[in-house]
Motif scaffolding. Structure first.
Motif, PDB file in Angstrom:
ATOM      1  N   SER A   1       6.930   2.156 -11.818  1.00  0.00           N
ATOM      2  CA  SER A   1       6.888   3.166 -10.750  1.00  0.00           C
ATOM      3  C   SER A   1       7.054   4.558 -11.315  1.00  0.00           C
ATOM      4  CB  SER A   1       7.994   2.888  -9.725  1.00  0.00           C
ATOM      5  OG  SER A   1       7.788   1.655  -9.070  1.00  0.00           O
TER       6      SER A   1
ATOM      7  N   GLU B   1       3.851  -1.783  -5.228  1.00  0.00           N
ATOM      8  CA  GLU B   1       3.301  -3.078  -4.824  1.00  0.00           C
ATOM      9  C   GLU B   1       1.870  -2.943  -4.313  1.00  0.00           C
ATOM     10  OE1 GLU B   1       4.691  -5.925  -5.196  1.00  0.00           O
ATOM     11  OE2 GLU B   1       6.866  -5.639  -5.315  1.00  0.00           O
TER      12      GLU B   1
ATOM     13  N   THR C   1       3.713 -11.700 -11.614  1.00  0.00           N
ATOM     14  CA  THR C   1       5.093 -11.280 -11.359  1.00  0.00           C
ATOM     15  C   THR C   1       6.022 -12.217 -12.115  1.00  0.00           C
ATOM     16  OG1 THR C   1       4.518 -10.448  -9.156  1.00  0.00           O
ATOM     17  CG2 THR C   1       6.848 -10.872  -9.606  1.00  0.00           C
TER      18      THR C   1
ATOM     19  N   HIS D   1      -1.422  -4.589  -5.841  1.00  0.00           N
ATOM     20  CA  HIS D   1      -2.263  -5.433  -4.981  1.00  0.00           C
ATOM     21  C   HIS D   1      -3.737  -5.067  -5.139  1.00  0.00           C
ATOM     22  CE1 HIS D   1      -3.655  -7.684  -1.506  1.00  0.00           C
ATOM     23  NE2 HIS D   1      -4.179  -6.564  -1.014  1.00  0.00           N
TER      24      HIS D   1
ATOM     25  N   TYR E   1       6.562  -7.061 -14.004  1.00  0.00           N
ATOM     26  CA  TYR E   1       5.149  -7.445 -13.926  1.00  0.00           C
ATOM     27  C   TYR E   1       4.557  -7.497 -15.329  1.00  0.00           C
ATOM     28  CZ  TYR E   1       6.108  -5.867  -9.190  1.00  0.00           C
ATOM     29  OH  TYR E   1       6.671  -5.688  -7.960  1.00  0.00           O
TER      30      TYR E   1
ATOM     31  N   GLY F   1       7.763   5.355  -1.426  1.00  0.00           N
ATOM     32  CA  GLY F   1       8.865   4.414  -1.246  1.00  0.00           C
ATOM     33  C   GLY F   1       8.971   3.461  -2.423  1.00  0.00           C
ATOM     34  N   PRO F   2      10.062   2.698  -2.471  1.00  0.00           N
ATOM     35  CA  PRO F   2      10.304   1.786  -3.593  1.00  0.00           C
ATOM     36  C   PRO F   2       9.260   0.687  -3.735  1.00  0.00           C
ATOM     37  CG  PRO F   2      11.863   1.381  -1.805  1.00  0.00           C
ATOM     38  CD  PRO F   2      11.146   2.659  -1.476  1.00  0.00           C
ATOM     39  N   ASP F   3       8.557   0.398  -2.646  1.00  0.00           N
ATOM     40  CA  ASP F   3       7.550  -0.666  -2.703  1.00  0.00           C
ATOM     41  C   ASP F   3       6.123  -0.133  -2.817  1.00  0.00           C
ATOM     42  OD1 ASP F   3       9.429  -2.740  -2.509  1.00  0.00           O
ATOM     43  OD2 ASP F   3       9.522  -2.521  -0.328  1.00  0.00           O
ATOM     44  N   ALA F   4       5.980   1.172  -3.035  1.00  0.00           N
ATOM     45  CA  ALA F   4       4.638   1.754  -3.135  1.00  0.00           C
ATOM     46  C   ALA F   4       3.868   1.172  -4.310  1.00  0.00           C
ATOM     47  CB  ALA F   4       4.740   3.271  -3.269  1.00  0.00           C
TER      48      ALA F   4
ATOM     49  N   LYS G   1       9.878  -3.063 -12.763  1.00  0.00           N
ATOM     50  CA  LYS G   1       9.296  -2.382 -11.607  1.00  0.00           C
ATOM     51  C   LYS G   1       9.625  -0.892 -11.613  1.00  0.00           C
ATOM     52  CE  LYS G   1       9.152  -2.587  -6.534  1.00  0.00           C
ATOM     53  NZ  LYS G   1       9.606  -3.324  -5.333  1.00  0.00           N
TER      54      LYS G   1
END
Length: 229
Positions: free
Chosen positions: A176, A192, A211, A196, A217, A187-190, A172
């Protein structure tokens, strides 16, 4: 890509080695000319990143010896000496490109990719493919089952990394790093959200993004399953 980094500044070398590893490059480090010459004698590299001011020999001396020995490996020179005269001397010695310190690692990687691409010749490089997902060499455009895939720049960046490593999980943090600039406030989940959207655009096709718990991924071919993409 396999690189040789010739750099005597420990902090600079450690930073670059971390960055190259995140990108997926395999990199050997030589802190001086003697180490560089030993590695060049036994190994083959796609490119050399060469600092000029080394403790035992000037970087251009290494470059001259490489070219005199018939070694055509692309060489990108890192230097704090950015004068026109220095550049001309380096180019005449056989340097392929220059980058003046300080620099952004993203620019260094882009320049290395361009050097290696030119040295190999575009015609020799096949298209990247997983199932019916294809990206022609040297192109940023993707086709899915023969149709052009409409992607945002970040979606394209993420899919490029996944396609290059198809069948292998990508961490991940590494993904990123390639999708978002270092200075980004994302952010750390951007990542995601980007994935999506990509999954929605690949829905129903013969490829998918899965995943892999604890590993990251992976892009895989639905027909062949894990590990055969």
């Amino acid at each position: 890509m396999r690189l040789l980094l010739v750099e005597d500044e420990a902090e600079m070398a450690a930073w670059l080695m971390r960055a190259f590893k995140q990108t997926g490059y395999v990199c050997d480090h030589a802190p001086d000319a003697a180490s560089a010459e030993s590695l060049l004698a036994v190994g083959e590299y796609d490119a050399v990143v060469l600092d000029l001011r080394l403790p035992d020999k000037h970087g251009l001396s290494i470059l001259a010896e490489m070219r005199n020995a018939g070694n055509r490996t692309p060489v990108l020179v890192l230097t704090a000496q950015g004068s026109l005269q220095d550049r001309i001397k380096g180019l005449n010695t056989g340097a392929d490109d220059f980058l003046t310190k300080p620099f952004a690692v993203e620019e260094l990687e882009a320049r290395l990719e361009a050097l290696v691409r030119r040295s190999r010749g575009s015609a020799a490089q096949p298209a990247l493919q997983c199932g019916s997902l294809v990206r022609a060499h040297g192109s940023k455009a993707f086709t899915l089952d023969g149709e052009l895939l409409s992607l945002t720049p970040r979606e394209s960046a993420a899919l490029s990394v996944l396609l290059t490593r198809a069948g292998t999980p990508v961490e991940k943090a590494q993904l990123s790093h390639k999708v978002f600039p270092t200075a980004s406030n994302a952010g750390p989940d951007a990542i995601e959200l980007v994935l999506h959207r990509l999954r929605r655009k690949l829905a129903g096709a013969d490829v998918r993004i899965v995943t892999v718990r604890g590993l990251g991924y992976m892009l895989e071919s639905v027909k062949h399953g894990h590990g055969d993409a």
